[in-house]
Design a protein around this motif. Structure first.
Motif, short mmCIF file in Angstrom:
data_model
loop_
_atom_site.label_atom_id
_atom_site.label_comp_id
_atom_site.label_asym_id
_atom_site.label_seq_id
_atom_site.Cartn_x
_atom_site.Cartn_y
_atom_site.Cartn_z
N CYS A 440 77.57 34.81 41.62
CA CYS A 440 77.32 34.56 40.20
C CYS A 440 76.17 35.42 39.69
O CYS A 440 75.91 35.49 38.50
CB CYS A 440 77.07 33.08 39.93
N CYS A 443 70.89 35.02 42.20
CA CYS A 443 69.81 35.35 43.14
C CYS A 443 70.10 36.61 43.94
O CYS A 443 71.23 36.92 44.29
CB CYS A 443 69.46 34.16 44.04
N CYS A 446 71.98 36.99 47.64
CA CYS A 446 73.43 36.89 47.59
C CYS A 446 74.04 38.11 46.91
O CYS A 446 74.94 38.75 47.43
CB CYS A 446 73.81 35.60 46.85
N CYS A 486 72.58 28.81 46.34
CA CYS A 486 73.71 27.92 46.64
C CYS A 486 74.41 28.37 47.91
O CYS A 486 74.06 29.37 48.52
CB CYS A 486 74.69 27.84 45.47
S1 SF4 Z 1 73.82 32.24 46.18
FE1 SF4 Z 1 74.93 31.04 44.65
S2 SF4 Z 1 73.47 30.93 42.96
FE2 SF4 Z 1 72.80 32.63 44.22
S3 SF4 Z 1 73.81 34.46 43.34
FE3 SF4 Z 1 75.08 33.69 45.01
S4 SF4 Z 1 76.55 32.42 43.93
FE4 SF4 Z 1 74.85 32.65 42.52
#
Ligand code: SF4
Ligand SMILES: Cc1cc2nc3c(=O)[nH]c(=O)nc-3n(C[C@H](O)[C@H](O)[C@H](O)COP(=O)(O)O)c2cc1C
Ligand code: FES
Lengths: 518, 156
Positions: A440, A443, A446, A486
């Protein structure tokens, strides 16, 4: 008397020609002046036998499969004459693959007509709701707690605890959200239920609404499932018409209604807070927790979010089944788990069984090994963020804790089988590329880590300083694991590291046995 | 698939029919794409105005979700599953075959406008893999021959 025939409407059956078989059947029956009553239920989940055709007999339903339209004339002759036929599988309920299961959640799937609320009721439907309507909120939640039910969407959080939090979150508007995003590859249990027994999901959500004091529910279905969307909408309409949804359900003081919302191709929207953003009409970026959705969820209101299978387990539990449910399973994993066998497998499908069955039993005994006939080399359990296990770990029992102890996860119960032609470095690369694609973006570990990770695997595959690059990869995985908001970024290292640990030879390293001997 | 040509008045009607819904942005985008096959740029300010959002917010939503197209698709949309269960059943070779046969990569439309090729990440048909969806029709146990037959039908 007319012949009662069942041919699934399930999209897994449609994908292999169930509609063509149904058309051929009606045509042949018409040509013979044979009255036929054709029902289109969900699938029994024996997908290697789809399209499966069942016929009602005084002894029970008899199955034939896999049927092609060309088989239909001779098949119909055999049915009418009571003669044998090569596709005859005997009484459906006696097929060992089905008989070995404990079908609590899938008890009706493939049996009832998913368009008929009367058929649902005739098979025990709505008894749980009728009992719940007579109970206090506390008593309903006590039953759910007693059953030991844990969330079936992946994380395994105790459902009763979640409901109690929402019930205690004061008055005012609350919501029930059913997570039907089923984004994990290798999983299809939610889809089968939506298509095969949609009233059970509605009933489970309604009981949740009464228990916590919510009057509005949403079911968020992924756009890849147009047939499930259609089936749920039809069932919701039927439930409204018969007073099972809307104002004063079943003439009680409780009101509850449900609306279907359709996703738009983003895997991350299966994560509960991303799903809430999406339901609110926004980009599906993940929210930081706290606040928990149980306190501040949809539109800032207290919200219960559960998976399709979680809500589906509730009607049985409320119909006096709490103790029976808790009596199944092992350790802290109570009840049954609908396991989905897919990929390169001979007998793939839906296998619902008490927790505790081993991976090896599932793949070798029940699944019958690979479809290609080659040896099984790797199995991915729990979707795209789940671990790849080698045969050496086939003694792992299906249990949340047992999988976690081996750095894997049960997740939504998808089991994907690969034969010995699989390249595990390529699978590791795919896991990272998928994470990069679906991130998404909130962060850095990720968003950037997954892209860098995929590039690093490319270097390893190309033979560019493998040892150094494997160290870089492990480092990246650690950063993702501990630095992500997440579980998308947090779990994506699991398939990567499991591939590396169990199949080092695919990354240009010495096989593990040799390493251990050094 | 038959889509209507873009028509602002028709789009206004679609949007107006959904403004009473909670969190209606995705509903509107889906409904517009259903009607026109894509969501043209001109629709963004219309949705923004109806929902009292900024145009940038609507644009942000539209571009977040892979499903929404900003250009008209071909006459048929082929979504081929690229996820793990289908990979295990030979899906990668099938993907390469389709790209060669259509002469496009994933995300593109053939020059004759017949087929848009898109990836899907699981269609829930993993026990009858490899799988695809052509328009809204699902297909399982795919192989090159079956896929070629589907494409021939689509390209006619
Ligand atoms: S870890 Fe979750 S909140 Fe963070 S960028 Fe990846 S998908 Fe988005
Ligand atoms: C990346 C990601 C994807 C997820 N996808 C799903 C999904 O498709 N379906 C689902 O029920 N839960 C999914 N979850 C888990 C949900 O966040 C949440 O835990 C679940 O819906 C809670 O319901 P349960 O307690 O009944 O399992 C996902 C989580 C993450 C991090
Ligand atoms: S992985 Fe292709 S349909 Fe599920």
């Amino acid at each position: 008397m007319s012949l009662r025939v069942f041919i699934p409407r399930d999209s897994g059956a449609l994908a292999v020609g169930a509609d063509d078989v149904a058309a051929a059947l009606l045509e042949q029956a018409h040509a013979r002046d044979l009255p036929v009553d054709l029902v289109r239920p969900g699938s029994r989940g024996l997908y290697w036998l789809e399209p499966m055709l069942e016929v009602d007999t005084p002894e029970g339903r008899v199955a034939y499969g896999p049927v092609t339209p060309a088989d239909v004339p001779a098949l119909l002759d055999a049915i009418v004459a009571g003669a044998p036929h090569p596709l005859r599988q005997g009484l459906t309920d006696e097929i060992p693959w089905l008989k070995r299961q404990t079908r609590l959640t899938f008890a009706r799937c493939g049996i009832v007509d998913p368009r008929s609320i009367d058929d649902y009721r005739a098979h025990g439907g709505y008894r749980g709701l009728e009992r719940a309507l007579k109970l206090s909120s506390d008593a309903i939640i006590d039953d759910v707690v007693k059953s030991g039910l844990r969330g079936r969407g992946g994380a395994g959080f105790p459902t009763g605890t979640k409901w109690r939090t929402v019930a205690q979150a004061g008055r005012g508007q609350k919501y029930i959200c059913c997570n039907a995003d089923e984004g994990d590859s290798g999983t299809f249990a939610d889809r089968m239920l939506m298509e095969g027994d949609p009233f059970m999901i509605i009933e489970g959500m309604t009981i949740a609404g009464i228990a916590v004091g919510a009057t509005r529910g949403y079911i968020y279905i992924r756009s890849e499932y147009p047939h499930a969307v259609e089936a749920m909408n039809a069932a919701i309409e039927a439930a409204r018409r018969t007073g099972y949804l809307g104002e004063h359900i079943c003439h009680s003081t409780d009101s509850f209604d449900i609306e279907v919302r359709v996703g738009a191709g983003a895997y991350i929207c299966g994560e509960e807070t991303s799903m809430l953003e999406s339901l609110e009409g926004k980009r599906g970026t993940v929210r930081a927790k706290p606040p928990l959705p149980a306190h501040k969820g949809l539109f800032g209101r207290p919200t219960v979010i559960n998976n399709v299978l979680t809500f589906s387990a509730v009607p049985y539990i409320l119909d006096g089944g709490a103790q029976a449910y808790a009596d199944c399973g092992m350790g802290r994993s109570r009840g049954t788990k609908p396991i989905q066998l897919g990929g390169n497998i001979k007998h793939g499908g839906l296998f619902e069984v008490a927790f505790g069955i081993t991976l090896g039993e599932l793949i070798d005994d029940i699944g019958g090994g690979t479809l290609s006939g080659r040896p099984v080399r790797a199995v991915q359990v729990g979707g795209p963020l789940g671990a790849y296990f080698p045969r050496a770990l086939f003694d792992t029992p299906f249990d949340y804790e047992a999988f976690a102890a081996r750095s894997g996860m049960v997740g939504h119960g998808g089991v994907v089988v690969f034969d010995d032609t699989v390249d595990m470095a390529k699978q590791a690369r795919f896991a990272l590329a998928f994470c990069a694609h679906e991130s998404c973006g909130k962060c850095t570990p990720c968003r950037i880590g997954s892209t860098r990770g995929a590039e690093t695997v490319d270097k390893i595959i190309a033979g560019d300083r493998p040892a150094a690059n494997i160290a870089v990869l492990e480092d990246l995985c650690n950063t993702m694991k501990f630095g992500s908001l997440c579980a998308l970024g947090g779990l994506a290292p699991i398939p990567v590291l499991s591939a590396l640990t169990h199949f080092p030879e695919d990354f240009g390293l010495a096989p593990r046995r040799l390493q251990a001997a050094e | 698939m038959q889509y209507e040509p873009w028509e602002p008045a028709r789009a206004s009607d679609i949007i107006a029919g959904l403004t009473h819904k909670e969190g209606a942005t995705l509903l509107m985008l889906h409904a517009l794409q259903q009607a026109f096959g894509y969501v043209p740029q001109d629709a963004e300010p219309m949705i923004a105005q109806a929902l009292n959002l900024s145009r940038a917010e609507v644009h942000g939503v539209l571009t977040f979700y892979p499903d929404f197209r900003r250009e008209p698709p071909g006459r048929h949309v082929l979504k081929l599953c690229r996820a793990e269960a289908c990979q295990a059943a030979g899906g990668d070779a099938l993907a390469a075959h389709v790209e060669t046969r259509l002469g496009v990569t994933f995300g593109a439309t053939t020059a004759d406008g017949a087929v848009t090729l898109e990836p899907a990440y699981c269609l829930g048909l993993c026990a009858t893999a490899p799988s695809a969806m052509i328009n809204e029709r699902v297909v399982g146990r795919l192989d090159a021959a079956k896929l070629d037959a589907l494409l021939t039908e689509a390209q006619q």
